[in-house]
Design an enzyme around this catalytic site. Sequence first.
Site, PDB file in Angstrom:
ATOM      1  N   GLU A 334       0.883  -1.179   0.000  1.00 41.17           N
ATOM      2  CA  GLU A 334       0.000   0.000   0.000  1.00 41.17           C
ATOM      3  C   GLU A 334       0.920   1.227   0.000  1.00 41.17           C
ATOM      4  O   GLU A 334       0.911   2.034   0.925  1.00 41.17           O
ATOM      5  CB  GLU A 334      -0.897  -0.009   1.249  1.00 41.17           C
ATOM      6  CG  GLU A 334      -1.990   1.054   1.242  1.00 41.17           C
ATOM      7  CD  GLU A 334      -2.770   1.107   2.569  1.00 41.17           C
ATOM      8  OE1 GLU A 334      -2.427   0.370   3.521  1.00 41.17           O
ATOM      9  OE2 GLU A 334      -3.714   1.911   2.656  1.00 41.17           O
ATOM     10  N   HIS A 359      -4.674  -4.454  -0.615  1.00 41.89           N
ATOM     11  CA  HIS A 359      -4.199  -3.361  -1.476  1.00 41.89           C
ATOM     12  C   HIS A 359      -3.314  -3.855  -2.621  1.00 41.89           C
ATOM     13  O   HIS A 359      -3.701  -3.767  -3.774  1.00 41.89           O
ATOM     14  CB  HIS A 359      -3.461  -2.267  -0.676  1.00 41.89           C
ATOM     15  CG  HIS A 359      -4.351  -1.555   0.282  1.00 41.89           C
ATOM     16  ND1 HIS A 359      -5.167  -0.526  -0.094  1.00 41.89           N
ATOM     17  CD2 HIS A 359      -4.566  -1.753   1.610  1.00 41.89           C
ATOM     18  CE1 HIS A 359      -5.845  -0.105   0.958  1.00 41.89           C
ATOM     19  NE2 HIS A 359      -5.505  -0.840   2.003  1.00 41.89           N
TER      20      HIS A 359
HETATM   21  O1  LIG Z   1      -6.114   1.272   4.297  1.00 40.22           O
HETATM   22  C1  LIG Z   1      -5.597   1.029   5.392  1.00 40.22           C
HETATM   23  N1  LIG Z   1      -4.339   0.553   5.470  1.00 40.22           N
HETATM   24  C2  LIG Z   1      -3.714   0.271   6.637  1.00 40.22           C
HETATM   25  N2  LIG Z   1      -4.303   0.440   7.821  1.00 40.22           N
HETATM   26  C3  LIG Z   1      -5.554   0.912   7.824  1.00 40.22           C
HETATM   27  C4  LIG Z   1      -6.250   1.225   6.640  1.00 40.22           C
HETATM   28  N3  LIG Z   1      -7.487   1.658   6.992  1.00 40.22           N
HETATM   29  C5  LIG Z   1      -7.551   1.609   8.342  1.00 40.22           C
HETATM   30  N4  LIG Z   1      -6.384   1.176   8.835  1.00 40.22           N
HETATM   31  C6  LIG Z   1      -5.988   0.993  10.222  1.00 40.22           C
HETATM   32  O2  LIG Z   1      -6.874   0.135  10.854  1.00 40.22           O
HETATM   33  C7  LIG Z   1      -6.937   0.444  12.220  1.00 40.22           C
HETATM   34  C8  LIG Z   1      -8.355   0.291  12.629  1.00 40.22           C
HETATM   35  O3  LIG Z   1      -8.636  -1.073  12.534  1.00 40.22           O
HETATM   36  C9  LIG Z   1      -6.366   1.845  12.392  1.00 40.22           C
HETATM   37  O4  LIG Z   1      -5.193   1.758  13.164  1.00 40.22           O
HETATM   38  C10 LIG Z   1      -6.033   2.280  10.993  1.00 40.22           C
HETATM   39  O5  LIG Z   1      -4.785   2.929  10.960  1.00 40.22           O
END
Ligand SMILES: O=c1[nH]cnc2c1ncn2[C@@H]1O[C@H](CO)[C@@H](O)[C@H]1O
Length: 417
Positions: A334, A359
Amino acid sequence: ISIDEAWNQLLMREKMMQLGGQLVLTEQEELANERLMALKKAEVTQAMRTQKFPPSMHFFRAKTLIEKSEVFNILKKMPKGAALHVHDFSILSMNWLVKNVTYRPHCHFCVTPSGYLKFKFAYPEPPTPKPAECSEWVLLEKYRKELQNVTEFDNRLLQTFTLMTENPEVAYANQDAVWSKFNSIFFTISGLVHYAPVFRDYVFQALEEFYQDNVLYLELRAMLFPVYELNGTVHSQEWSVKTYREVACMFAEKHPGFIGIKIIYSDHRVKNVSFIMKSIQTAMTLRTMFPRMVAGFDLVGHEDTGHSLYDYREALMIPTLHGVKLPYFFHAGETDWQGTSIDRNLLVALILNSTRIGHGFALTKHPAVWADSWKKDIPIEVCPISNQLLGVLCAPASPAVFQRAALRQTKRETTCL
Ligand SMILES: O=c1[nH]cnc2c1ncn2[C@@H]1O[C@H](CO)[C@@H](O)[C@H]1O
């Protein structure tokens, strides 16, 4: 052969390579397809005239256009099957948190020294932490009573809970800026979501919203933070898994066709190896206790600023060394950087036989990983809107995404909501 023949042959080959290109439709499906394609063509023609094409715009500007789109409204009703890339704290409309949760009794808030809001339900004692880490706790019910314009306050709360803004390019000049706001949202809503009565309703409401979009099964990346009661009692992670299970069962009873949910236990990639070793142990224990509920393990958070999967290799090898099966569902690639340790997370995801890859944005830069993940039949959870909002790509309709979609035509493909 003539130019025309060659032209037709190429065109036909490409049509066959498209997503669903080799699908044979029934008569009724053919009719439905014609209707849908007519609507789609009309929307594309309109976009060519207005030069406003939602897939190539910033999502915040495109959202209202998408909601008006007839094609979208048909897609909304169509069966989706599963949502396989969703995160525990961001699975429903934030408006529900504002209008329902923050209006419940005994809801307090405070402001941290860096200006972030924190919420906590507590009664009869006031909430902890004490003011050193946050301002004095304020009872929200009392605060609202003293306000002249509650609607304006609620709107501001909603803004605090979402990334939505009129000028995203200005508000979020780079990836660090958007991640900073993104993380502040999770910090702020955490005290709301993890209050036990809310937690149950939150999960139920989320399933309801997905069900309305015809999503019948979910796998949630969940960090299983402690859920608390009004008197400050804190529940274990087992309690949280059980509660997810109970709510899903209750939901299934009332919603025909609903299949269920699973948890992908997740920890944050800012933590050092020794912490992740413990989480791996926890994941193994939870999976043994709840084999039908806990699907496996993942690491979440901003990949570029976190540890690489390679850094964690010792922790990630623990299950294999103990002869235990712990499926991985790694977020990997990602990133828009190339040649960094993070960009190489994809290599580790592949080597450790990740069940799916979250991703996988950087896959285009790794043809060998791409080829092998294809061979191993590892699906990619493609998340174009997330990638745009978090600054990994400018517009979902950019060539990179089309290229990825086209090349994976026959593969099982999952999309993120
Ligand atoms: O797209 C993403 N990539 C990586 N981490 C994510 C993404 N969306 C949310 N969180 C992470 O998931 C946690 C909540 O479960 C948060 O810590 C956030 O940083």
